[in-house]
Write an enzyme that holds these catalytic residues in place. Structure first.
Site, short mmCIF file in Angstrom:
data_model
loop_
_atom_site.label_atom_id
_atom_site.label_comp_id
_atom_site.label_asym_id
_atom_site.label_seq_id
_atom_site.Cartn_x
_atom_site.Cartn_y
_atom_site.Cartn_z
N SER A 87 0.81 -1.23 0.00
CA SER A 87 0.00 0.00 0.00
C SER A 87 0.84 1.28 0.00
CB SER A 87 -0.95 -0.05 1.20
OG SER A 87 -1.86 1.00 1.14
N THR A 134 0.72 -0.89 17.14
CA THR A 134 1.98 -1.50 16.70
C THR A 134 3.18 -1.22 17.58
OG1 THR A 134 2.18 0.41 15.24
CG2 THR A 134 1.40 -1.64 14.25
N ALA A 156 -10.53 9.07 8.18
CA ALA A 156 -10.03 10.40 7.81
C ALA A 156 -8.95 10.31 6.72
CB ALA A 156 -9.50 11.12 9.03
N ARG A 197 -5.50 6.78 22.93
CA ARG A 197 -5.63 5.34 22.64
C ARG A 197 -4.25 4.75 22.40
NH1 ARG A 197 -5.34 4.84 16.96
NH2 ARG A 197 -5.99 2.67 17.05
N ASP A 248 -1.61 1.58 -3.44
CA ASP A 248 -2.36 0.47 -4.04
C ASP A 248 -3.79 0.88 -4.39
OD1 ASP A 248 -3.24 0.58 -1.42
OD2 ASP A 248 -3.41 -1.58 -1.17
N SER A 277 -1.33 2.71 20.61
CA SER A 277 -1.01 2.36 19.22
C SER A 277 -1.20 0.86 19.05
CB SER A 277 0.44 2.72 18.94
OG SER A 277 0.94 1.94 17.88
N ASP A 292 -3.39 6.50 -2.92
CA ASP A 292 -2.22 5.93 -2.24
C ASP A 292 -1.62 4.86 -3.15
OD1 ASP A 292 -4.07 3.89 -1.90
OD2 ASP A 292 -3.28 3.31 0.05
#
Length: 546
Positions: free
Chosen positions: A66, A504, A373, A500, A280, A502, A278
């Site tokens: 992506s 990752t 968004a 919040r 992909d 992450s 973007d």
């Protein structure tokens, strides 16, 4: 059975796993440096074959990373209706990917046993890839995985991610959703677009013109292929078409959204409509520069508002009473939520961040419009709504206004790729809506004004200390954090803030908005301090922005 596994072992030896490498199948599948993905691709070919045998349907495998840099690659599986693979199978993907070479057969047999897969069942897998230099050999590894378990594959070669999702859905609905070819995809979308645009009165050539940044990726190639199907109805100037620039480098939807500036390689004239895909082509954002040269971004919230407003007006004209909602995450700008609820009287649902959560909630309504968004989103419609629209078109009792609205709705449905966010499809729909409404990009932008906002990150020792509820809008733990946020928000006007973890890394993401940029910045900083102090911040204490 054992002969089949002998084949797997033989081929697996050609795609050895780097010992000790551990990867996780996340929202976007696997994604990392292309050099360490060969074994993953082979194994995802195996997994897709098992998934196909289990569902007795065609499964898709897309090779792409992506919006990541060119040197990365990745892979994701597509389920029978063109949706993302289920969480249980995401778990199997991780299990299979991380098994050391000697344990691969055991991991395979474990999945076969758990899912009670009939290995004599036929399997069909569609494979597609993006334009990265590593994609050709990596997709070859997927195809080998499929055939080593006796699956039948169809290699679509270079396609956008949404095109592969579309093909899988067409195949499994036996053509009800459309024809499972790239050509069939262009025909369906473009014919519907042309029918929609016929409802636009006297569009000037200026209004038909769009500048498109293709992120030097697959989207650019596919727009070029599609152009002949569009006739004169949309004139696209294509920039960053991949002929000499680097994929996603200083261009593409992600760059434009994060940097809040136009991509390199696109000369932006004041007032001219521009958009970026973007890498992909599953995300899109719009933008323009005003007469003072100031840059304006129209993100996923603005897109969702334009599309849902258009559909809502048509439903009213058609006299159809259906249950419709716009699905957002906590990151959606408060102005968009206020406009939809108060001015348009549209139901707004908030859910956790991540496309699969949005898609899931949108399915609960007759019509669900969702966009993150970042510009990834689509429209979902229930079978019953499609039937009601068809009845209005067929009924001799429908008056002209109702029939016109119903036909517009039907063509709107046909422009949309309901399987997944699709930059090409979203672009055609937005262009049609602007033309029908006779709206400029500035008028669209002026529907509502975004509240100033700020996003910050706070490094913590362990992100798991933060637990949230109410679609990530409130923190349950650590103790005292939500009370602290509530007290800080009260100091400012039109303010809102949430934190919040992450998905990752060990950071906590902070979002704040308020009536002025100064206030949004101050609030974001104060909330960051509260997180740092109450949630085990590491390193230096967050500094004020000003």
């Amino acid at each position: 059975m054992s002969a089949q596994f002998a084949e797997v072992t033989k081929h697996s030896n050609l795609h050895p796993k780097p010992p000790g490498l551990v990867l996780q199948y996340g929202t976007a599948g696997f994604r990392t440096n292309a050099k360490v993905l060969d074994h993953i691709m082979f194994r995802m070919g195996l997994l897709a074959t098992l998934r196909s045998k289990k569902t007795k349907a065609t499964i898709g495998v897309m090779v792409t990373a992506s919006h990541n840099p060119e040197e990365d690659n990745g892979v994701k599986l597509v389920d029978p209706m063109g949706e993302m693979v289920t969480p249980t199978w995401e778990g199997y993907a991780t299990q299979l990917a991380n098994a050391e070479d000697d344990d691969l057969l055991m991991a395979l047999k474990d999945i076969i046993a758990k899912e009670e897969i009939n290995m004599s069942q036929e399997a069909h897998v569609f494979v597609g890839r993006d334009t990265r230099s590593s994609s050709a050999s990596l997709s070859q590894a997927v195809l080998e995985g499929v055939s080593s378990l006796g699956g039948l594959n169809k290699d679509y070669g270079l396609v956008t991610t949404p095109q592969l999702h579309y093909m899988v859905c067409c195949q499994n609905t036996r053509g009800k959703y459309g024809e499972a070819t790239v050509e069939g995809y262009y025909k369906k979308l473009c014919q519907a677009f042309i029918k929609l645009i016929k409802n636009a009165s006297n569009c000037t050539d200026d209004q038909k013109h769009l500048s498109l940044d293709g992120a030097n990726g697959i989207g650019a190639l596919k727009v070029r292929e599609m152009e002949s199907h569009l006739g004169k109805e949309l004139q696209i100037s294509l920039y960053n078409d991949g002929s000499n620039g680097k994929l996603n480098y200083q261009c593409g939807a992600d760059f434009v959204k994060v940097q809040q500036k136009p991509p390199t390689g696109l000369e932006i004239k004041p007032g001219e409509r521009c958009c970026s895909f973007d890498g992909d082509a599953d995300r899109i954002v719009y933008y323009y520069s005003d007469s003072e040269g100031k840059f304006h971004l129209l993100d996923g919230d603005k897109i969702a508002t334009l599309i849902s407003t258009f559909i809502k007006e048509l439903l009213t004209q058609a006299g159809l009473n259906v249950n419709m909602a716009v699905v957002q995450t906590a990151y959606a700008n408060g102005s968009s939520t206020r406009y939809l609820e108060e001015t348009m009287k549209v139901t707004v649902k908030c859910t956790k961040t991540g496309v699969k959560h949005l898609h899931h909630v949108a399915q609960e309504f007759d019509i669900g419009v969702y966009f993150e968004a970042n510009g990834h989103g689509t429209v979902l419609l229930s079978k019953s709504v499609e039937d009601k629209i068809q009845q209005l078109i067929d009924s001799p009792n429908s008056d002209d206004e109702k029939k016109r609205a119903a036909l517009l709705l039907q063509n709107t449905i046909n422009v949309v790729n309901q399987t997944v966010g699709d930059a090409i499809s979203d672009m055609l729909l937005i262009e049609a809506i602007l033309a029908i409404k006779g709206m400029t990009v500035q008028q669209w932008d002026a529907i509502y004004t975004d509240l100033p906002n700020r996003q910050l990150k706070v490094k913590v020792a362990d992100r798991r200390v933060i637990d949230t509820t109410d679609a990530e809008r409130r923190a349950l733990s650590p103790a005292g954090l939500q009370d602290a946020i509530d007290a800080l928000v009260k100091k400012y006007s039109l303010a809102r803030s949430f934190v919040r973890p992450s998905g990752t890394e060990d950071v906590v993401r902070v979002y704040a908005e308020a009536d002025t940029q100064e206030s949004a910045d101050a609030l974001a900083h104060e909330v960051s301090l509260a997180v740092y102090r109450l949630a085990g911040g590491v390193g230096d204490e967050p500094k004020p922005l000003h």
